[in-house]
Design a protein around this motif. Structure first.
Motif, PDB file in Angstrom:
ATOM      1  N   VAL A 117       0.832  -1.205   0.000  1.00 33.92           N
ATOM      2  CA  VAL A 117       0.000   0.000   0.000  1.00 33.92           C
ATOM      3  C   VAL A 117       0.870   1.260   0.000  1.00 33.92           C
ATOM      4  CG1 VAL A 117      -0.316   0.093   2.517  1.00 33.92           C
ATOM      5  CG2 VAL A 117      -1.997   1.142   1.018  1.00 33.92           C
ATOM      6  N   ILE A 118       1.972   1.254   0.762  1.00 34.82           N
ATOM      7  CA  ILE A 118       2.850   2.430   0.771  1.00 34.82           C
ATOM      8  C   ILE A 118       3.603   2.537  -0.546  1.00 34.82           C
ATOM      9  CG2 ILE A 118       4.831   3.498   1.901  1.00 34.82           C
ATOM     10  CD1 ILE A 118       3.806   2.205   4.530  1.00 34.82           C
ATOM     11  N   GLY A 119       4.066   1.398  -1.070  1.00 34.36           N
ATOM     12  CA  GLY A 119       4.726   1.423  -2.375  1.00 34.36           C
ATOM     13  C   GLY A 119       3.792   1.883  -3.479  1.00 34.36           C
ATOM     14  N   GLY A 120       2.528   1.454  -3.412  1.00 35.25           N
ATOM     15  CA  GLY A 120       1.547   1.885  -4.409  1.00 35.25           C
ATOM     16  C   GLY A 120       1.291   3.376  -4.350  1.00 35.25           C
ATOM     17  N   GLN A 121       1.279   3.935  -3.129  1.00 33.95           N
ATOM     18  CA  GLN A 121       1.104   5.378  -2.975  1.00 33.95           C
ATOM     19  C   GLN A 121       2.297   6.131  -3.547  1.00 33.95           C
ATOM     20  OE1 GLN A 121      -1.587   7.609  -1.161  1.00 33.95           O
ATOM     21  NE2 GLN A 121      -0.497   8.449  -2.902  1.00 33.95           N
ATOM     22  N   LEU A 122       3.505   5.617  -3.283  1.00 26.14           N
ATOM     23  CA  LEU A 122       4.716   6.225  -3.851  1.00 26.14           C
ATOM     24  C   LEU A 122       4.665   6.196  -5.381  1.00 26.14           C
ATOM     25  CD1 LEU A 122       7.539   4.867  -1.518  1.00 26.14           C
ATOM     26  CD2 LEU A 122       7.109   7.282  -2.019  1.00 26.14           C
ATOM     27  N   LEU A 123       4.272   5.037  -5.933  1.00 22.00           N
ATOM     28  CA  LEU A 123       4.177   4.928  -7.391  1.00 22.00           C
ATOM     29  C   LEU A 123       3.182   5.932  -7.941  1.00 22.00           C
ATOM     30  CD1 LEU A 123       5.005   3.420  -9.965  1.00 22.00           C
ATOM     31  CD2 LEU A 123       3.155   1.790  -9.506  1.00 22.00           C
ATOM     32  N   ASP A 124       2.072   6.122  -7.247  1.00 14.76           N
ATOM     33  CA  ASP A 124       1.029   7.045  -7.678  1.00 14.76           C
ATOM     34  C   ASP A 124       1.569   8.466  -7.824  1.00 14.76           C
ATOM     35  OD1 ASP A 124      -1.494   7.984  -8.360  1.00 14.76           O
ATOM     36  OD2 ASP A 124      -2.167   8.143  -6.296  1.00 14.76           O
ATOM     37  N   ILE A 125       2.255   8.963  -6.790  1.00 15.22           N
ATOM     38  CA  ILE A 125       2.732  10.350  -6.863  1.00 15.22           C
ATOM     39  C   ILE A 125       3.892  10.482  -7.852  1.00 15.22           C
ATOM     40  CG2 ILE A 125       1.930  10.854  -4.537  1.00 15.22           C
ATOM     41  CD1 ILE A 125       4.849  10.814  -3.606  1.00 15.22           C
ATOM     42  N   MET A 126       4.664   9.415  -8.014  1.00 12.22           N
ATOM     43  CA  MET A 126       5.771   9.474  -8.970  1.00 12.22           C
ATOM     44  C   MET A 126       5.261   9.501 -10.401  1.00 12.22           C
ATOM     45  SD  MET A 126       8.472   7.000  -7.001  1.00 12.22           S
ATOM     46  CE  MET A 126       9.282   7.617  -5.501  1.00 12.22           C
ATOM     47  N   ALA A 135      -6.116  -2.408  -4.538  1.00 10.26           N
ATOM     48  CA  ALA A 135      -6.646  -3.775  -4.573  1.00 10.26           C
ATOM     49  C   ALA A 135      -6.015  -4.670  -3.525  1.00 10.26           C
ATOM     50  CB  ALA A 135      -6.448  -4.379  -5.962  1.00 10.26           C
ATOM     51  N   ALA A 136      -4.690  -4.566  -3.369  1.00  9.24           N
ATOM     52  CA  ALA A 136      -3.992  -5.492  -2.475  1.00  9.24           C
ATOM     53  C   ALA A 136      -4.475  -5.348  -1.040  1.00  9.24           C
ATOM     54  CB  ALA A 136      -2.483  -5.287  -2.566  1.00  9.24           C
ATOM     55  N   TYR A 137      -4.538  -4.105  -0.540  1.00  5.79           N
ATOM     56  CA  TYR A 137      -4.881  -3.971   0.877  1.00  5.79           C
ATOM     57  C   TYR A 137      -6.376  -3.802   1.119  1.00  5.79           C
ATOM     58  CZ  TYR A 137      -5.956   1.035   1.774  1.00  5.79           C
ATOM     59  OH  TYR A 137      -6.546   2.269   1.855  1.00  5.79           O
ATOM     60  N   THR A 138      -7.144  -3.668   0.049  1.00  6.16           N
ATOM     61  CA  THR A 138      -8.588  -3.536   0.218  1.00  6.16           C
ATOM     62  C   THR A 138      -9.286  -4.883   0.222  1.00  6.16           C
ATOM     63  OG1 THR A 138      -8.581  -1.354  -0.821  1.00  6.16           O
ATOM     64  CG2 THR A 138     -10.691  -2.505  -0.752  1.00  6.16           C
ATOM     65  N   ILE A 139      -8.904  -5.771  -0.683  1.00  6.64           N
ATOM     66  CA  ILE A 139      -9.613  -7.040  -0.810  1.00  6.64           C
ATOM     67  C   ILE A 139      -8.666  -8.239  -0.815  1.00  6.64           C
ATOM     68  CG2 ILE A 139     -11.198  -8.391  -2.241  1.00  6.64           C
ATOM     69  CD1 ILE A 139     -12.398  -5.772  -3.248  1.00  6.64           C
ATOM     70  N   GLU A 140      -7.646  -8.203  -1.665  1.00  3.87           N
ATOM     71  CA  GLU A 140      -6.780  -9.383  -1.829  1.00  3.87           C
ATOM     72  C   GLU A 140      -6.113  -9.811  -0.524  1.00  3.87           C
ATOM     73  OE1 GLU A 140      -2.778 -10.781  -4.308  1.00  3.87           O
ATOM     74  OE2 GLU A 140      -3.735  -8.850  -4.776  1.00  3.87           O
ATOM     75  N   ARG A 141      -5.398  -8.888   0.118  1.00  7.05           N
ATOM     76  CA  ARG A 141      -4.683  -9.253   1.340  1.00  7.05           C
ATOM     77  C   ARG A 141      -5.615  -9.474   2.539  1.00  7.05           C
ATOM     78  NH1 ARG A 141       0.150 -11.563   0.201  1.00  7.05           N
ATOM     79  NH2 ARG A 141       1.681 -10.098  -0.672  1.00  7.05           N
ATOM     80  N   PRO A 142      -6.681  -8.693   2.720  1.00 10.23           N
ATOM     81  CA  PRO A 142      -7.602  -9.030   3.815  1.00 10.23           C
ATOM     82  C   PRO A 142      -8.150 -10.457   3.720  1.00 10.23           C
ATOM     83  CG  PRO A 142      -7.983  -6.781   3.151  1.00 10.23           C
ATOM     84  CD  PRO A 142      -7.006  -7.357   2.156  1.00 10.23           C
ATOM     85  N   LEU A 143      -8.554 -10.877   2.508  1.00 10.85           N
ATOM     86  CA  LEU A 143      -9.000 -12.263   2.329  1.00 10.85           C
ATOM     87  C   LEU A 143      -7.879 -13.236   2.670  1.00 10.85           C
ATOM     88  CD1 LEU A 143     -11.094 -12.282  -0.972  1.00 10.85           C
ATOM     89  CD2 LEU A 143     -11.854 -13.142   1.247  1.00 10.85           C
ATOM     90  N   HIS A 144      -6.691 -12.929   2.178  1.00 12.96           N
ATOM     91  CA  HIS A 144      -5.514 -13.764   2.431  1.00 12.96           C
ATOM     92  C   HIS A 144      -5.251 -13.862   3.936  1.00 12.96           C
ATOM     93  CE1 HIS A 144      -1.011 -14.550   1.218  1.00 12.96           C
ATOM     94  NE2 HIS A 144      -1.501 -15.510   1.951  1.00 12.96           N
ATOM     95  N   LEU A 145      -5.307 -12.725   4.628  1.00 12.62           N
ATOM     96  CA  LEU A 145      -5.059 -12.701   6.065  1.00 12.62           C
ATOM     97  C   LEU A 145      -6.076 -13.567   6.812  1.00 12.62           C
ATOM     98  CD1 LEU A 145      -4.281  -8.914   6.517  1.00 12.62           C
ATOM     99  CD2 LEU A 145      -2.699 -10.782   7.056  1.00 12.62           C
ATOM    100  N   GLY A 146      -7.358 -13.379   6.503  1.00 14.89           N
ATOM    101  CA  GLY A 146      -8.381 -14.158   7.190  1.00 14.89           C
ATOM    102  C   GLY A 146      -8.222 -15.647   6.944  1.00 14.89           C
TER     103      GLY A 146
END
Length: 360
Positions: free
Chosen positions: A174-183, A204-215
Motif C-alpha cells: 500500500v505504501i509502495g503503491g502510494q509512492l508509485l502514484d505520486i511518482m 486492490a492489495a490492501y482492500t480485498i486481496e490481502r484481507p481475504l488472504h489474512l483471514g
C-alpha cells in the motif's frame, strides 16, 4: 447462514476499534493534553465513518476457510481484522495531505480540521503547517497502532505466524503503491499499464486481496484456497478502484462527499485518464492535448467540467465500465472449482457486486 454473518461485521469492528482507542487513552493523556486533543481527531475519523470493507473481507476469508470450526477465538480474529481500519486511516489521512483535499466523507479532512482548530484557538505559527504536521504524525500513529491491535488481538502465535507474509506484504504494497502514484504524476505518465499497477498495489492489495488472504491464513487455509481468494481479491479490488476513478471524475459530490472532478484537479494518472488520452490521440489530437494541458493545472469549475466532458466523449468512461464488468467476471471465476462452499461463494459474489456497482 448464507451471509457468513457479514452484515454484523461493521458494527462489531466499530466496537473493537472504540475499545482499542479507550485502552490507549491513558497512555496518550500521560504524554500530554495537546496530544490527547490531536488524537481525538484520529479517533473521530476512524470511528465516525467508513464501510469497514477490509475487515469484512478479512472475516469472510476466515469464515470461508472454515475458521469457525477451528481453534481460533472468533472475537480475537474480529479484533485482528479490525486493525485493517487503522491501516486504512493511515493511508487516507496521508493521501488527503498529498492531494491537498479539503473534504473526506462529507467532512473536513483531518489536516484541515486540525488547521481550523489551530486558527480558531489563535495558536502561534502557521495553522496550515500545523494541521499538515499533526496529521502526518497521526497517520504514523494509526499505522503503529494497527500493528499493536493485530499483534495483541488474542489470536494464537501459530495463526500470527501463518499470516505474517500477507501482513508484511500488504503494508509494503500500500505504501509502495502510494509512492508509485505520486511518482507517475510527477512523470506525467500516460501509461495504462502503470496506472493499473497503482490500482493493484495502492488499492486492490490492501482492500480485498490481502484481507481475504489474512483471514484465510488465520484459519489455516491451504495454498489452493488462498490462490483462489487472492485471484478474486486482485480482480475485484482493481475493479473497485476503477469504480473509484469514475466517481472521482463523474461522481455526485452530494453522494461521494468529495468535490466533483477531484481527480482532474489533483492530476491523478488514472487508468481512466490514460485510456481517454489513448482514444483521443487517435480520434481528436487537439482534444487530447487540451486534456494533457488541463489535468492537474486548473481549479476553475467550468474548465474541470470541460475536461470531464472530454474524458466522457473519448469513450474512456464506457471502456472503463466494460473493464469493471470484465474484472468482476474474472474475479468471480476464481471461486469456481476451488472447493469453496456455496455460502462463501454467495457472500463473496454479493460483496463483489457491492464493491464494483457502488455510487460512493
Amino acid at each position: 447462514m448464507t451471509d457468513l454473518g457479514l452484515k454484523d461485521v461493521p458494527a462489531q469492528v466499530g466496537q473493537h476499534l472504540e475499545a482499542f482507542f479507550n485502552e490507549r487513552a491513558a497512555a496518550i493523556e500521560t504524554i500530554g493534553e495537546p496530544v490527547a486533543q490531536a488524537v481525538s481527531h484520529l479517533r473521530r475519523f476512524v470511528l465516525g465513518g467508513g464501510k469497514r470493507v477490509r475487515p469484512t473481507y478479512g472475516w469472510a476469508g476466515f469464515v470461508g476457510a472454515g475458521g469457525l470450526h477451528g481453534t481460533e477465538d472468533p472475537e480475537a480474529v474480529l479484533r485482528a481484522v479490525s486493525s485493517l481500519e487503522l491501516i486504512q486511516a493511515c493511508a487516507l489521512v496521508h493521501d488527503d495531505i498529498i492531494d491537498a483535499s479539503d473534504t473526506r466523507r462529507g467532512n473536513p479532512t483531518v489536516h484541515r480540521a486540525i488547521e481550523a482548530e489551530h486558527r480558531s484557538e489563535g495558536l502561534l505559527g502557521s495553522a496550515e503547517e500545523y494541521g499538515i504536521n499533526a496529521a502526518i504524525l497521526l497517520g504514523d500513529l494509526a499505522l503503529a497502532w494497527a500493528e499493536d491491535m493485530w499483534r495483541y488481538s488474542g489470536v494464537s502465535q501459530d495463526a500470527l505466524a501463518r499470516a505474517a507474509e500477507p501482513w508484511v506484504g500488504m503494508r509494503t504494497e500500500v505504501i509502495g503503491g502510494q509512492l508509485l502514484d505520486i511518482m507517475l504524476e510527477s512523470l506525467g505518465s500516460e501509461s495504462v499499464e502503470m496506472a493499473n499497477r497503482v490500482n493493484r498495489f495502492k488499492t486492490a492489495a490492501y482492500t480485498i486481496e490481502r484481507p481475504l488472504h489474512l483471514g484465510a491464513a488465520l484459519a489455516g487455509a491451504g495454498e489452493p484456497l488462498i490462490r483462489a481468494f487472492r485471484g478474486y481479491g486482485r480482480d475485484i479490488g482493481i475493479a473497485f478502484q476503477l469504480r473509484d476513478d469514475l466517481l472521482g471524475v463523474f461522481g455526485d459530490p452530494a453522494v461521494t462527499g468529495k468535490p466533483a472532478g477531484d481527480d482532474i484537479r489533483e492530476g491523478k494518472r488514472t487508468e481512466l485518464f490514460a485510456t481517454a488520452l489513448e482514444l483521443l490521440d487517435q480520434a481528436n489530437p487537439a482534444a487530447a492535448q487540451e486534456l494533457r494541458d488541463g489535468i492537474g493545472n486548473t481549479e476553475d469549475e467550468a474548465e474541470l467540467r470541460r475536461l470531464a466532458e472530454l474524458i466522457r466523449s473519448s469513450g474512456a468512461e464506457d471502456a472503463v465500465e466494460a473493464r469493471i464488468e470484465e474484472l468482476t467476471a474474472s474475479g468471480l471465476g476464481f471461486l469456481d472449482g476451488a472447493g469453496i462452499d456455496d455460502a462463501t461463494v454467495e457472500a463473496l459474489t454479493g460483496l463483489a457486486h457491492k464493491a464494483t456497482d457502488r455510487r460512493m
